[in-house]
Design an enzyme around this catalytic site. Structure first.
Site, PDB file in Angstrom:
ATOM      1  N   HIS A   2       0.806  -1.237   0.000  1.00 33.96           N
ATOM      2  CA  HIS A   2       0.000   0.000   0.000  1.00 33.96           C
ATOM      3  C   HIS A   2       0.836   1.284   0.000  1.00 33.96           C
ATOM      4  CE1 HIS A   2      -3.445  -2.465   0.226  1.00 33.96           C
ATOM      5  NE2 HIS A   2      -3.567  -2.554   1.531  1.00 33.96           N
ATOM      6  N   HIS A  57      -9.815   1.410   0.409  1.00 37.14           N
ATOM      7  CA  HIS A  57      -9.734   0.268   1.323  1.00 37.14           C
ATOM      8  C   HIS A  57     -10.905   0.279   2.310  1.00 37.14           C
ATOM      9  CE1 HIS A  57      -7.870  -2.984   3.478  1.00 37.14           C
ATOM     10  NE2 HIS A  57      -6.721  -2.880   2.834  1.00 37.14           N
ATOM     11  N   GLU A  64     -11.483  -4.575  -2.905  1.00 33.67           N
ATOM     12  CA  GLU A  64     -10.629  -3.503  -3.416  1.00 33.67           C
ATOM     13  C   GLU A  64     -10.382  -3.695  -4.915  1.00 33.67           C
ATOM     14  OE1 GLU A  64      -7.072  -3.484  -0.741  1.00 33.67           O
ATOM     15  OE2 GLU A  64      -8.332  -4.888   0.372  1.00 33.67           O
TER      16      GLU A  64
END
Length: 348
Positions: free
Chosen positions: A107, A181, A314
């Site tokens: 991420h 997210h 996601e």
């Protein structure tokens, strides 16, 4: 006709004195709230008596988002999910990234987009009313090449569809993979385990991963194993066969209309309340994550979130795509526009 409205309220202060706001968009039936801190979705409220029910895990106050590492409702960039070995080679040059997940990058590493304050403006698009966030990610941020100008819009329609639109341009070739997210629980954010909710995914394959959750490059058919959600199935039915829960990228069955058309990716249903969420996206992959690492975190109104207390869907490029030549390319070239649309439609 529903009445689309946008309200702005003060949300809190950062330690440097920056004022952070909360923007709430409603259509008379449902609403969502969002903040420029991390381009974060803080709530999605559906009708349920006088108060409604909030189906998004998160925090009651700004401090929760400042101190959290769980990405509750946040935007993720420059590259969502994992890049193996925290490095990749592009045009003959190797780029080193943060090793923040078992020697890999997750991420975006340590310098997260979710901890940035974005510029914000109201927006009305063909998808509805909402807010548009923008920021510039300069050359070298998180270790990636190129200065990227990115925008994310969250809008609500009269027919209860929340649309997430992402755009980006870069002055150098660079990997781009943006997502949100959000952690959903159709029973309500304090509803406990989602194992008793029903999931259908319009995906015939998923990406095989190694013991550090990095794709091996193989696409595995879901037929006949724990990853088969091609027909509606309770999330908990086969979860014991997944080594702690689902945290895998599924390959979306694409619409025949072309790569930029929205394809239906997933349908989630709460059998008890009858609430339903339908997800569509332009992206090739959807990461199904069943909140395997949330355990004991205090969320809204002090409720303690437990393992499998939510699911994330996601929309994304395939994880580790910069290192896998057989995956769809995630490289944004100068002169190109990265454009992604993901929608969550609600029935109640």
């Amino acid at each position: 006709m529903h009445d689309l409205k946008l309200k702005k309220a003060r949300y809190g202060l950062l330690s440097d004195g920056t004022k952070i706001h909360l923007y709430t968009v409603s259509n008379g039936e449902m609403s969502f709230s969002t903040t420029e801190y991390g381009c974060t979705l803080t709530s999605i409220k559906l009708p349920n008596g006088k108060e409604g029910v909030d189906i998004l895990l998160g925090y009651s106050q700004l401090d929760g988002y400042i101190n959290s590492s769980s990405c509750f409702g946040t935007v993720v960039g420059r590259f969502a999910n994992r890049i193996g070995g925290a490095s990749f080679t592009l045009d003959g040059k190797e780029y080193k990234l943060d090793k923040n997940d078992n020697g890999n990058m997750l991420h975006g590493g340590f310098d997260r987009w979710e901890k940035k304050v974005w510029n914000v403006s109201p927006v009305m698009t063909k998808y509805g009313l909402g807010v548009k966030y923008t920021r510039t990610s300069y050359d070298g941020e998180q270790g990636f090449p190129g200065t990227v100008k990115a925008s994310v819009s969250y809008t609500l329609s009269e027919d209860n569809t929340l649309t997430l639109e992402y755009e980006a341009v870069s002055d150098k070739a660079t990997p781009i993979n943006l997502t949100n997210h959000a952690y959903f629980n159709l029973k309500g954010e304090s509803g406990g385990s989602v194992e008793d909710q029903e999931l259908q995914m319009f995906c015939d394959n998923y990406l095989e991963v190694d013991d550090k959750l990095i794709p091996t490059g193989k696409l595995i058919p879901v037929a006949g194993n724990a990853f088969d959600f091609t027909s509606p199935k309770l999330i908990g039915k086969d979860i014991a066969d997944t080594k702690g829960g689902y945290d895998h990228c599924f390959c979306v069955r694409k619409n025949p209309d072309g790569k930029d058309s929205l394809s239906i990716a997933a349908i989630v249903k709460d059998p008890a309340s009858g609430r339903k969420m339908i997800m569509k996206t332009t992206e090739p992959g959807v990461q199904l994550y069943t909140g395997n690492f949330i355990n004991g975190e205090k969320g809204k109104n002090g409720f303690v979130y437990a393992k499998h207390g939510a699911l994330c869907l996601e929309a994304e490029a395939y994880p580790d795509a910069p290192n896998k030549t057989n995956f769809p390319s995630c490289i944004l070239q100068p002169g190109q526009v990265y454009y992604q649309v993901t929608q969550y439609s609600f029935e109640f």
